[in-house]
Design a protein around this motif. Structure first.
Motif, mmCIF file in Angstrom:
data_model
loop_
_atom_site.group_PDB
_atom_site.id
_atom_site.type_symbol
_atom_site.label_atom_id
_atom_site.label_comp_id
_atom_site.label_asym_id
_atom_site.label_seq_id
_atom_site.Cartn_x
_atom_site.Cartn_y
_atom_site.Cartn_z
ATOM 1 N N GLU A 151 0.814 -1.439 -0.153
ATOM 2 C CA GLU A 151 -0.108 0.127 -0.059
ATOM 3 C C GLU A 151 0.886 1.262 -0.054
ATOM 4 O O GLU A 151 0.549 2.301 -0.680
ATOM 5 N N GLY A 152 1.903 1.307 0.916
ATOM 6 C CA GLY A 152 2.739 2.471 1.065
ATOM 7 C C GLY A 152 3.495 2.699 -0.561
ATOM 8 O O GLY A 152 3.343 3.884 -0.830
ATOM 9 N N ALA A 153 3.916 1.637 -1.144
ATOM 10 C CA ALA A 153 4.495 2.018 -2.447
ATOM 11 C C ALA A 153 3.294 2.605 -3.712
ATOM 12 O O ALA A 153 3.679 3.545 -4.376
ATOM 13 N N LEU A 154 2.219 1.799 -3.297
ATOM 14 C CA LEU A 154 1.183 2.427 -4.330
ATOM 15 C C LEU A 154 0.837 3.643 -3.987
ATOM 16 O O LEU A 154 0.376 4.733 -4.811
ATOM 17 N N ASN A 155 0.515 4.136 -2.860
ATOM 18 C CA ASN A 155 0.421 5.545 -2.517
ATOM 19 C C ASN A 155 1.516 6.652 -3.065
ATOM 20 O O ASN A 155 0.919 7.857 -3.340
ATOM 21 N N ALA A 156 2.692 6.038 -3.039
ATOM 22 C CA ALA A 156 3.742 7.047 -3.580
ATOM 23 C C ALA A 156 3.405 7.151 -5.047
ATOM 24 O O ALA A 156 3.643 8.362 -5.452
ATOM 25 N N ILE A 157 3.025 6.232 -5.690
ATOM 26 C CA ILE A 157 2.640 6.495 -7.336
ATOM 27 C C ILE A 157 1.205 7.231 -7.520
ATOM 28 O O ILE A 157 1.210 8.085 -8.202
ATOM 29 N N ARG A 158 0.555 7.059 -6.556
ATOM 30 C CA ARG A 158 -0.885 7.783 -6.433
ATOM 31 C C ARG A 158 -0.503 9.016 -6.407
ATOM 32 O O ARG A 158 -0.921 10.149 -7.149
ATOM 33 N N ASN A 159 0.351 9.451 -5.547
ATOM 34 C CA ASN A 159 0.706 11.028 -5.353
ATOM 35 C C ASN A 159 1.449 11.575 -6.706
ATOM 36 O O ASN A 159 1.047 12.709 -7.186
ATOM 37 N N ALA A 160 2.277 10.630 -7.291
ATOM 38 C CA ALA A 160 2.895 11.099 -8.601
ATOM 39 C C ALA A 160 1.898 11.455 -9.658
ATOM 40 O O ALA A 160 2.086 12.276 -10.528
ATOM 41 N N THR A 161 0.656 10.716 -9.593
ATOM 42 C CA THR A 161 -0.446 10.996 -10.766
ATOM 43 C C THR A 161 -0.945 12.476 -10.456
ATOM 44 O O THR A 161 -1.429 13.144 -11.209
ATOM 45 N N PHE A 162 -0.816 13.218 -9.179
ATOM 46 C CA PHE A 162 -1.294 14.495 -8.887
ATOM 47 C C PHE A 162 -0.438 15.447 -9.949
ATOM 48 O O PHE A 162 -1.201 16.491 -9.997
ATOM 49 N N ARG A 163 0.703 15.180 -10.109
ATOM 50 C CA ARG A 163 1.490 16.236 -11.236
ATOM 51 C C ARG A 163 1.267 15.708 -12.524
ATOM 52 O O ARG A 163 2.181 15.868 -13.476
ATOM 53 N N ASN A 164 0.257 14.752 -12.895
ATOM 54 C CA ASN A 164 0.042 14.117 -14.039
ATOM 55 C C ASN A 164 1.257 13.462 -14.636
ATOM 56 O O ASN A 164 1.525 13.408 -15.899
ATOM 57 N N GLN A 165 1.964 12.785 -13.703
ATOM 58 C CA GLN A 165 2.993 11.797 -14.236
ATOM 59 C C GLN A 165 2.420 10.386 -14.331
ATOM 60 O O GLN A 165 1.516 9.940 -13.671
ATOM 61 N N TRP B 119 -5.581 -4.987 -5.212
ATOM 62 C CA TRP B 119 -6.591 -5.281 -6.189
ATOM 63 C C TRP B 119 -7.398 -3.812 -6.420
ATOM 64 O O TRP B 119 -7.766 -3.780 -7.874
ATOM 65 N N ALA B 120 -7.390 -3.009 -5.541
ATOM 66 C CA ALA B 120 -8.212 -1.714 -5.759
ATOM 67 C C ALA B 120 -7.172 -1.063 -6.803
ATOM 68 O O ALA B 120 -7.654 -0.363 -7.886
ATOM 69 N N GLY B 121 -5.881 -1.043 -6.739
ATOM 70 C CA GLY B 121 -5.053 -0.485 -7.534
ATOM 71 C C GLY B 121 -5.211 -0.760 -8.935
ATOM 72 O O GLY B 121 -5.144 -0.098 -9.921
ATOM 73 N N LEU B 122 -5.543 -2.376 -9.174
ATOM 74 C CA LEU B 122 -5.768 -2.528 -10.646
ATOM 75 C C LEU B 122 -7.128 -1.873 -11.023
ATOM 76 O O LEU B 122 -6.992 -1.553 -12.437
ATOM 77 N N ASN B 123 -8.046 -1.805 -10.299
ATOM 78 C CA ASN B 123 -9.434 -1.258 -10.788
ATOM 79 C C ASN B 123 -9.271 0.208 -10.955
ATOM 80 O O ASN B 123 -9.941 0.775 -11.716
ATOM 81 N N GLN B 124 -8.346 0.921 -10.019
ATOM 82 C CA GLN B 124 -8.237 2.455 -10.296
ATOM 83 C C GLN B 124 -7.225 2.802 -11.346
ATOM 84 O O GLN B 124 -7.176 3.833 -11.714
ATOM 85 N N GLY B 125 -6.703 1.616 -12.350
ATOM 86 C CA GLY B 125 -5.815 1.974 -13.161
ATOM 87 C C GLY B 125 -4.474 2.415 -12.696
ATOM 88 O O GLY B 125 -3.602 2.984 -13.529
ATOM 89 N N LEU B 126 -4.169 2.272 -11.357
ATOM 90 C CA LEU B 126 -2.858 2.520 -10.907
ATOM 91 C C LEU B 126 -1.921 1.374 -11.154
ATOM 92 O O LEU B 126 -0.683 1.534 -11.192
ATOM 93 N N VAL B 127 -2.294 0.206 -11.115
ATOM 94 C CA VAL B 127 -1.605 -1.008 -11.167
ATOM 95 C C VAL B 127 -1.979 -1.605 -12.808
ATOM 96 O O VAL B 127 -3.012 -1.798 -12.714
#
Ligand SMILES: [Zn+2]
Length: 461
Positions: free
Chosen positions: A244-258, A301-309
């Motif tokens: 979860e921690g690593a996924l949250n780091a990538i979720r943060n990166a999406t806020f700058r449209n990365q 699993w949530a990350g898959l559905n959110q398009g983060l994974v």
């Protein structure tokens, strides 16, 4: 000319599901439509079956040298097992030896792979020593060799790890040449500290492999890697994300449209760290990063559905039980990895689609299509479309079976999923227009598998 007509199946791709026949001529899909009437050398009745693209596992280690031995599946046994499980293409890792060139590693890997595979395969190049010589090889790897992804390790200091200075240099060059940088994101120094600490305290069981790689080592490094990629503008991809921690780091990166592409592996979605509590038995699942907690499974699993994974791979790297025993007295000497390539598709269908965690189309997307797009093989691979390679699985969504080392085809004398009940089975697997697996028996020979040259990757898929 040879031809196959698949009749009456439910065709599923990443974008939709429909009732359609598929007509294959030689290696390619020729026609898709309803009630096709072509004459064919082979007609397969797929009534009640799902017809989906052959799987792509972008993370395997076949015949990989390790501590004087090799991972126990070679290109023959590993790609054969993959085909049994509906995976028609794998991407393996060539590992540069520090101090030597990328090309010398590629030659070494080709000696083991070429002529030996049953299924199709491609290579990532793992850059373990970035300098002026290796920099000069990047362009040729992409343009001449079709190797457009470059793996880096933020762990295994002194063997595989590169520092952040080398990382930035590599990212700049790979961006300039149109490739992608992938990473084993973890804080190697923190792990080295914890491994040494546990060993000095006499804490030597497999449980301490897990406790030496806490979640924060992965989340810290994932954020750092994303920042460096953002700065250089290179296309970034994190392999085998577990938590979860690593996924949250990538979720943060999406806020700058990365865009940071993320791969997880089947085991991180369904197994957890409680398996390390049974003394040496836990060595079966000693891998890096280790299995995590139930809350991490839910996040992935949530990350898959959110398009983060975007991708589910395996990090298939089997070792026989005797090889695992090299670490019986010291967890740090247990070869890392487990047998997995054969079960990825069926487990993801059974645990994901059947249990309503992901849709059938999401299943196709993360087991095949996205890997083809990210790694420059689309639309040749990763979909069923006119002109694509006829890599097709005909799948019975209701057949139940039990996973076991006594029935699997991987060259490994234990299973990480012994006794696991699965719903859904790959009945017929077609690779480039040839039936490769028919109801459990293999129909292609060693050497049928082709090396797949890959093109440029894209930030958008
Ligand atoms: Zn790996």
């Amino acid at each position: 000319m040879s031809s196959i007509l698949i009749k009456n199946g439910t065709l599923a791709t990443a974008t939709g599901t429909c009732l359609a026949d598929v007509y294959i001529v030689d290696e390619k899909v020729n026609t898709i439509g309803q009630n096709l009437q072509m004459q064919a050398d082979l007609v397969i009745d797929a009534t009640g079956k799902i017809v989906f693209p052959g799987g792509i596992d972008p993370h395997v280690h076949l015949d990989m040298p390790f501590m004087g031995t090799y991972s126990s599946d070679n290109y023959e046994t590993g790609t054969r097992a993959a085909l049994h499980g509906g995976t028609t293409t794998v991407i393996d890792f060539v590992l540069q030896t520090q101090g030597k060139s990328l090309y010398s590693a590629l030659e070494e890997w080709r000696k083991r792979s070429d002529g030996n595979a049953l299924g199709d395969y491609a290579f990532h190049m793992a850059v373990t020593d970035f300098n002026d010589q290796t920099k000069a090889e990047i362009k040729d790897m992409i343009v001449k060799e079709g190797i457009s992804s470059f793996k880096t390790f933020m762990a295994y200091k002194g063997a595989l790890m590169i520092d952040d200075r080398q990382m930035i240099g590599l990212m700049n060059e790979v961006k300039a040449q149109g490739g992608i940088v992938t990473v084993h994101a973890t804080n190697g120094d923190m792990i080295d500290f914890l491994v040494a600490k546990h060993r000095s305290e006499g804490k030597l069981s497999p449980l301490y492999h897990y406790l030496s790689q806490p979640e924060i080592t992965e989340s810290e490094a994932s954020a750092r890697f994303a920042d460096m990629a953002f700065y250089t503008g290179v296309t970034p991809y994190i392999v085998h994300m577990t938590c979860e921690g690593a996924l949250n780091a990538i979720r943060n990166a999406t806020f700058r449209n990365q865009k940071v592409f993320v791969e997880t592996c089947m085991q991180y979605l369904i197994l957890d760290a409680s398996l390390y509590e049974n003394d040496f038995e836990g060595a079966k699942w000693v891998m890096s990063p280790p299995l995590r907690e139930k809350k991490d499974q839910e996040a992935l699993w949530a990350g898959l559905n959110q398009g983060l994974v975007q991708v589910v791979g395996t990090d298939h790297c089997p070792f026989m039980w005797d090889q695992k025993k090299m670490g019986e007295k010291d967890f740090s000497k247990i070869p890392n990895g487990h047998p997995a390539v054969e079960h990825r598709m069926e487990l993801l269908f059974s645990e994901g689609v059947k249990k309503n965690k992901i849709s059938l189309n999401k299943f196709v997307e993360v087991s095949s299509t996205n890997a083809a797009k990210i790694f420059g093989m689309f639309p040749r691979k990763g979909t069923i479309a006119v002109g694509s390679d006829a890599d097709i699985v005909i799948f019975d969504p209701e057949e139940k079976h039990t996973l076991s080392a006594s029935t699997h085809h991987m060259n490994c004398d234990y299973s990480g999923y012994e006794g696991w009940e699965v719903t859904g089975k790959c009945k017929t697997v077609i690779l480039r227009g040839q039936v490769a697996i028919d109801n459990g028996s293999v129909k292609v020979n060693k050497g049928y598998g082709s090396f797949i040259k890959r093109g440029e990757s894209s930030l958008v898929i």
